[in-house]
Design an enzyme around this catalytic site. Structure first.
Site, PDB file in Angstrom:
ATOM      1  N   ASN A  32       0.823  -1.225   0.000  1.00  0.00           N
ATOM      2  CA  ASN A  32       0.000   0.000   0.000  1.00  0.00           C
ATOM      3  C   ASN A  32       0.850   1.266   0.000  1.00  0.00           C
ATOM      4  O   ASN A  32       0.311   2.373   0.111  1.00  0.00           O
ATOM      5  CB  ASN A  32      -0.971   0.013   1.200  1.00  0.00           C
ATOM      6  CG  ASN A  32      -0.255   0.209   2.525  1.00  0.00           C
ATOM      7  OD1 ASN A  32       0.964   0.170   2.592  1.00  0.00           O
ATOM      8  ND2 ASN A  32      -1.025   0.420   3.582  1.00  0.00           N
ATOM      9  N   LEU A  72       5.257  -9.824   4.475  1.00  0.00           N
ATOM     10  CA  LEU A  72       6.222  -8.869   5.034  1.00  0.00           C
ATOM     11  C   LEU A  72       5.589  -7.504   5.296  1.00  0.00           C
ATOM     12  O   LEU A  72       6.255  -6.608   5.814  1.00  0.00           O
ATOM     13  CB  LEU A  72       7.423  -8.692   4.078  1.00  0.00           C
ATOM     14  CG  LEU A  72       8.559  -9.712   4.208  1.00  0.00           C
ATOM     15  CD1 LEU A  72       8.110 -11.106   3.839  1.00  0.00           C
ATOM     16  CD2 LEU A  72       9.745  -9.310   3.345  1.00  0.00           C
ATOM     17  N   TYR A 144       3.324  -2.337  17.741  1.00  0.00           N
ATOM     18  CA  TYR A 144       4.138  -3.194  16.873  1.00  0.00           C
ATOM     19  C   TYR A 144       4.385  -4.550  17.545  1.00  0.00           C
ATOM     20  O   TYR A 144       4.121  -5.602  16.963  1.00  0.00           O
ATOM     21  CB  TYR A 144       5.462  -2.492  16.591  1.00  0.00           C
ATOM     22  CG  TYR A 144       6.395  -3.200  15.635  1.00  0.00           C
ATOM     23  CD1 TYR A 144       6.080  -3.320  14.279  1.00  0.00           C
ATOM     24  CD2 TYR A 144       7.614  -3.727  16.066  1.00  0.00           C
ATOM     25  CE1 TYR A 144       6.958  -3.945  13.393  1.00  0.00           C
ATOM     26  CE2 TYR A 144       8.497  -4.350  15.188  1.00  0.00           C
ATOM     27  CZ  TYR A 144       8.165  -4.450  13.859  1.00  0.00           C
ATOM     28  OH  TYR A 144       9.031  -5.070  12.980  1.00  0.00           O
ATOM     29  N   LYS A 148       2.886  -8.144  16.341  1.00  0.00           N
ATOM     30  CA  LYS A 148       3.769  -9.206  15.860  1.00  0.00           C
ATOM     31  C   LYS A 148       3.583 -10.490  16.680  1.00  0.00           C
ATOM     32  O   LYS A 148       3.675 -11.596  16.142  1.00  0.00           O
ATOM     33  CB  LYS A 148       5.220  -8.731  15.912  1.00  0.00           C
ATOM     34  CG  LYS A 148       5.558  -7.690  14.837  1.00  0.00           C
ATOM     35  CD  LYS A 148       5.512  -8.300  13.437  1.00  0.00           C
ATOM     36  CE  LYS A 148       5.958  -7.313  12.374  1.00  0.00           C
ATOM     37  NZ  LYS A 148       5.911  -7.883  11.014  1.00  0.00           N
ATOM     38  N   ARG A 185      15.509   4.684  11.198  1.00  0.00           N
ATOM     39  CA  ARG A 185      16.258   3.597  11.835  1.00  0.00           C
ATOM     40  C   ARG A 185      17.728   4.003  11.984  1.00  0.00           C
ATOM     41  O   ARG A 185      18.230   4.888  11.292  1.00  0.00           O
ATOM     42  CB  ARG A 185      16.092   2.299  11.044  1.00  0.00           C
ATOM     43  CG  ARG A 185      14.715   1.716  11.295  1.00  0.00           C
ATOM     44  CD  ARG A 185      14.494   0.396  10.604  1.00  0.00           C
ATOM     45  NE  ARG A 185      13.795   0.538   9.346  1.00  0.00           N
ATOM     46  CZ  ARG A 185      13.291  -0.483   8.667  1.00  0.00           C
ATOM     47  NH1 ARG A 185      13.404  -1.702   9.124  1.00  0.00           N
ATOM     48  NH2 ARG A 185      12.657  -0.282   7.521  1.00  0.00           N
TER      49      ARG A 185
HETATM   50  P1  NAD Z   1       9.558  -1.459   5.253  1.00  0.00           P
HETATM   51  O1  NAD Z   1       8.785  -0.427   5.978  1.00  0.00           O
HETATM   52  O2  NAD Z   1      10.670  -1.009   4.370  1.00  0.00           O
HETATM   53  O3  NAD Z   1       8.613  -2.392   4.401  1.00  0.00           O
HETATM   54  C1  NAD Z   1       7.312  -2.739   4.812  1.00  0.00           C
HETATM   55  C2  NAD Z   1       6.397  -2.636   3.615  1.00  0.00           C
HETATM   56  O4  NAD Z   1       5.058  -2.996   3.999  1.00  0.00           O
HETATM   57  C3  NAD Z   1       6.319  -1.217   3.040  1.00  0.00           C
HETATM   58  O5  NAD Z   1       6.573  -1.245   1.660  1.00  0.00           O
HETATM   59  C4  NAD Z   1       4.885  -0.782   3.349  1.00  0.00           C
HETATM   60  O6  NAD Z   1       4.386   0.159   2.415  1.00  0.00           O
HETATM   61  C5  NAD Z   1       4.155  -2.105   3.340  1.00  0.00           C
HETATM   62  N1  NAD Z   1       2.889  -2.090   4.089  1.00  0.00           N
HETATM   63  C6  NAD Z   1       2.682  -1.629   5.343  1.00  0.00           C
HETATM   64  N2  NAD Z   1       1.377  -1.771   5.678  1.00  0.00           N
HETATM   65  C7  NAD Z   1       0.764  -2.340   4.603  1.00  0.00           C
HETATM   66  C8  NAD Z   1      -0.577  -2.741   4.331  1.00  0.00           C
HETATM   67  N3  NAD Z   1      -1.562  -2.567   5.226  1.00  0.00           N
HETATM   68  N4  NAD Z   1      -0.860  -3.312   3.131  1.00  0.00           N
HETATM   69  C9  NAD Z   1       0.122  -3.481   2.207  1.00  0.00           C
HETATM   70  N5  NAD Z   1       1.400  -3.106   2.407  1.00  0.00           N
HETATM   71  C10 NAD Z   1       1.735  -2.555   3.598  1.00  0.00           C
HETATM   72  O7  NAD Z   1      10.132  -2.468   6.367  1.00  0.00           O
HETATM   73  P2  NAD Z   1      11.141  -3.676   6.221  1.00  0.00           P
HETATM   74  O8  NAD Z   1      12.340  -3.366   7.018  1.00  0.00           O
HETATM   75  O9  NAD Z   1      11.286  -4.079   4.805  1.00  0.00           O
HETATM   76  O10 NAD Z   1      10.347  -4.818   7.026  1.00  0.00           O
HETATM   77  C11 NAD Z   1       9.631  -5.832   6.340  1.00  0.00           C
HETATM   78  C12 NAD Z   1       9.043  -6.791   7.353  1.00  0.00           C
HETATM   79  O11 NAD Z   1      10.079  -7.371   8.143  1.00  0.00           O
HETATM   80  C13 NAD Z   1       8.081  -6.123   8.349  1.00  0.00           C
HETATM   81  O12 NAD Z   1       7.012  -6.988   8.592  1.00  0.00           O
HETATM   82  C14 NAD Z   1       8.934  -5.940   9.574  1.00  0.00           C
HETATM   83  O13 NAD Z   1       8.155  -5.933  10.757  1.00  0.00           O
HETATM   84  C15 NAD Z   1       9.844  -7.151   9.516  1.00  0.00           C
HETATM   85  N6  NAD Z   1      11.103  -6.895  10.230  1.00  0.00           N
HETATM   86  C16 NAD Z   1      12.075  -6.106   9.698  1.00  0.00           C
HETATM   87  C17 NAD Z   1      13.244  -5.872  10.411  1.00  0.00           C
HETATM   88  C18 NAD Z   1      14.361  -5.025   9.859  1.00  0.00           C
HETATM   89  O14 NAD Z   1      15.359  -4.804  10.572  1.00  0.00           O
HETATM   90  N7  NAD Z   1      14.309  -4.537   8.645  1.00  0.00           N
HETATM   91  C19 NAD Z   1      13.406  -6.430  11.678  1.00  0.00           C
HETATM   92  C20 NAD Z   1      12.374  -7.206  12.207  1.00  0.00           C
HETATM   93  C21 NAD Z   1      11.231  -7.458  11.460  1.00  0.00           C
HETATM   94  N1  UDP Z   2      18.931   5.054  17.701  1.00  0.00           N
HETATM   95  C1  UDP Z   2      19.822   6.096  17.925  1.00  0.00           C
HETATM   96  N2  UDP Z   2      19.835   7.110  17.034  1.00  0.00           N
HETATM   97  C2  UDP Z   2      19.049   7.149  15.928  1.00  0.00           C
HETATM   98  C3  UDP Z   2      18.146   6.091  15.698  1.00  0.00           C
HETATM   99  C4  UDP Z   2      18.105   5.048  16.615  1.00  0.00           C
HETATM  100  O1  UDP Z   2      20.565   6.096  18.905  1.00  0.00           O
HETATM  101  O2  UDP Z   2      19.155   8.124  15.170  1.00  0.00           O
HETATM  102  C5  UDP Z   2      18.924   3.912  18.639  1.00  0.00           C
HETATM  103  C6  UDP Z   2      17.551   3.518  19.160  1.00  0.00           C
HETATM  104  O3  UDP Z   2      17.230   4.250  20.330  1.00  0.00           O
HETATM  105  C7  UDP Z   2      17.745   2.035  19.442  1.00  0.00           C
HETATM  106  C8  UDP Z   2      18.756   1.590  18.381  1.00  0.00           C
HETATM  107  O4  UDP Z   2      19.392   2.780  17.932  1.00  0.00           O
HETATM  108  O5  UDP Z   2      18.317   1.853  20.716  1.00  0.00           O
HETATM  109  C9  UDP Z   2      18.134   0.886  17.189  1.00  0.00           C
HETATM  110  O6  UDP Z   2      17.070   1.692  16.734  1.00  0.00           O
HETATM  111  P1  UDP Z   2      16.202   1.375  15.438  1.00  0.00           P
HETATM  112  O7  UDP Z   2      15.134   2.412  15.384  1.00  0.00           O
HETATM  113  O8  UDP Z   2      17.088   1.238  14.250  1.00  0.00           O
HETATM  114  O9  UDP Z   2      15.590  -0.080  15.698  1.00  0.00           O
HETATM  115  P2  UDP Z   2      14.974  -0.811  16.967  1.00  0.00           P
HETATM  116  O10 UDP Z   2      15.963  -1.861  17.284  1.00  0.00           O
HETATM  117  O11 UDP Z   2      14.808   0.140  18.109  1.00  0.00           O
HETATM  118  O12 UDP Z   2      13.680  -1.340  16.467  1.00  0.00           O
END
Ligand code: NAD
Ligand code: UDP
Length: 334
Positions: A32, A72, A144, A148, A185
């Site tokens: 979306n 995802l 969140y 999850k 992030r």
């Molecule tokens: P991201 O925000 O880049 O991607 C998420 C995508 O989901 C986006 O493109 C967003 O537009 C889409 N989306 C959100 N709500 C939606 C909906 N209602 N319908 C359709 N699309 C929707 O994040 P990411 O880092 O790519 O994460 C992807 C998945 O992995 C997520 O579920 C996230 O919780 C999980 N995850 C990621 C990390 C990480 O470090 N990147 C860590 C833990 C879990």
């Molecule tokens: N953080 C930080 N500065 C930033 C963004 C994040 O110090 O500009 C810290 C945040 O407080 C957390 C860690 O970095 O302790 C990782 O943050 P992120 O948002 O990347 O992911 P999280 O693990 O919290 O989901």
């Protein structure tokens, strides 16, 4: 295989689509565009085996017969899920069930992207899958974390009650190209701040830890888990643990930036420590990360430099910093 990916325009979803298309599969990607961008998949526009549909997975839909479903879709960055609390709970509940129903209708395999946030602010360290976590169920991050945790519960229910071949990936902090420079992030913030010569925003005193996994390693883990016989959650992450100060130092060394550090307030319920125990992933999918933080940051540098260059051509873009994502101008979502 004909494969459905939700969240395909996001950071991880777009890399997963690349990988599956490279293997010769057909991919239907839905998104979306709430936190994702068309730019992440625009290189797939001419690929016949790829189709993109802009849609919200909270609204039921039928993609036609599919053999695998990767779910995802969800905001993943803390500033983004705090900006969209109700949407985050809905996509993690109604949205997950809609995707499970598709898997059930077509007897497809199913993998759900869960998270280390299921452990909350963990009292056990490192975190293994047997730990049930320490989550504040009503704090700001609960939108969140609890979504999850519910996502894992309903996925297990569809496995147990409907016999669906489900898989749960507990993903730890992952980074790399296409991690959006505006989404708040830590790696994207630090890389952009360092490249601009701005102070790096350290939240709290920077002693909190995270364990950072490079995206290629993570995608390999996801693909292996999807093909495994394991239905209970599996941690996917890099067990090398860094304080946030060490992470800032690594970014400064790589970029050669003279940026100073700025200390900002720690967000509420920010976990103090996070490190995956990946023994289970090693045992059941023969997986462990290969790319360390230094190399992963180096592989990501060109992407962030390009984002910096695009700032000039796109006014207001890429102003990541301590400012919450909700308050920042955003890249155009075409
Ligand atoms: P991201 O925000 O880049 O991607 C998420 C995508 O989901 C986006 O493109 C967003 O537009 C889409 N989306 C959100 N709500 C939606 C909906 N209602 N319908 C359709 N699309 C929707 O994040 P990411 O880092 O790519 O994460 C992807 C998945 O992995 C997520 O579920 C996230 O919780 C999980 N995850 C990621 C990390 C990480 O470090 N990147 C860590 C833990 C879990
Ligand atoms: N953080 C930080 N500065 C930033 C963004 C994040 O110090 O500009 C810290 C945040 O407080 C957390 C860690 O970095 O302790 C990782 O943050 P992120 O948002 O990347 O992911 P999280 O693990 O919290 O989901």
């Amino acid at each position: 295989m004909r494969i459905l990916i939700s969240g395909v325009a996001g950071f991880l979803g777009s890399h997963l689509a690349d990988r599956l298309l490279h293997e010769g599969h057909s991919v239907i990607g839905v998104d979306n565009l709430s936190t994702g961008f068309r730019e992440n998949i625009e290189h797939l526009a001419g690929v016949a085996r790829f189709r993109f549909e802009e849609r919200d997975i909270c609204d039921p839909f039928d993609p036609g017969a599919v053999e695998y479903v990767f779910n995802l879709a969800s905001p993943a960055s803390p500033p983004e899920y705090l900006r969209m609390p109700i949407e985050t709970l809905r996509v993690g509940s109604v949205g997950v069930e809609n995707m499970l129903r598709i898997a059930a209708r077509y007897q497809a395999g199913f993998l759900h992207a869960s998270t280390s946030e299921c452990y909350g602010d963990p009292l056990e360290h490192p975190q293994s899958e047997s730990y049930w976590g320490n989550v504040n169920p009503v704090g700001p991050r609960s939108v969140y974390d609890e979504a999850k945790r519910y996502g894992e519960a309903i996925t297990m229910a569809y496995h147990r009650a409907r016999g669906i071949d489900t898989h749960l990936a507990r993903i730890f902090n992952t980074y790399g190209p296409r991690l959006h420079p505006d989404d708040g992030r830590v790696i994207s913030n630090f890389m952009m701040q360092a490249l601009r010569g701005e102070p790096l925003s350290i939240y709290g005193d920077g002693s909190q830890t995270r364990s950072f996994c490079y995206v290629d390693d993570l995608i390999e883990g996801i693909v292996r888990l999807a093909r495994s016989q394991e239905h209970l959650p599996v941690n996917l992450g890099n067990p090398a643990e860094f304080t946030i100060l060490e992470c800032a130092q690594a970014v400064l060394e790589l970029t050669g930036s003279k940026s100073k550090l700025r200390f900002d307030p720690l967000p509420i319920d920010d976990p103090a420590r996070r490190r995956p125990d990946i023994d289970k992933a090693r045992a059941v999918i023969d997986w462990e990360p290969k790319i360390d933080l230094k190399e992963g940051l180096a592989r990501s540098l060109e992407f962030f430099k390009n984002m910096l260059r695009s700032e000039g051509s796109s006014p207001g873009c890429c102003t990541a910093g301590a400012v919450p994502a909700s308050a920042r101008p955003r890249r155009e979502r075409s």
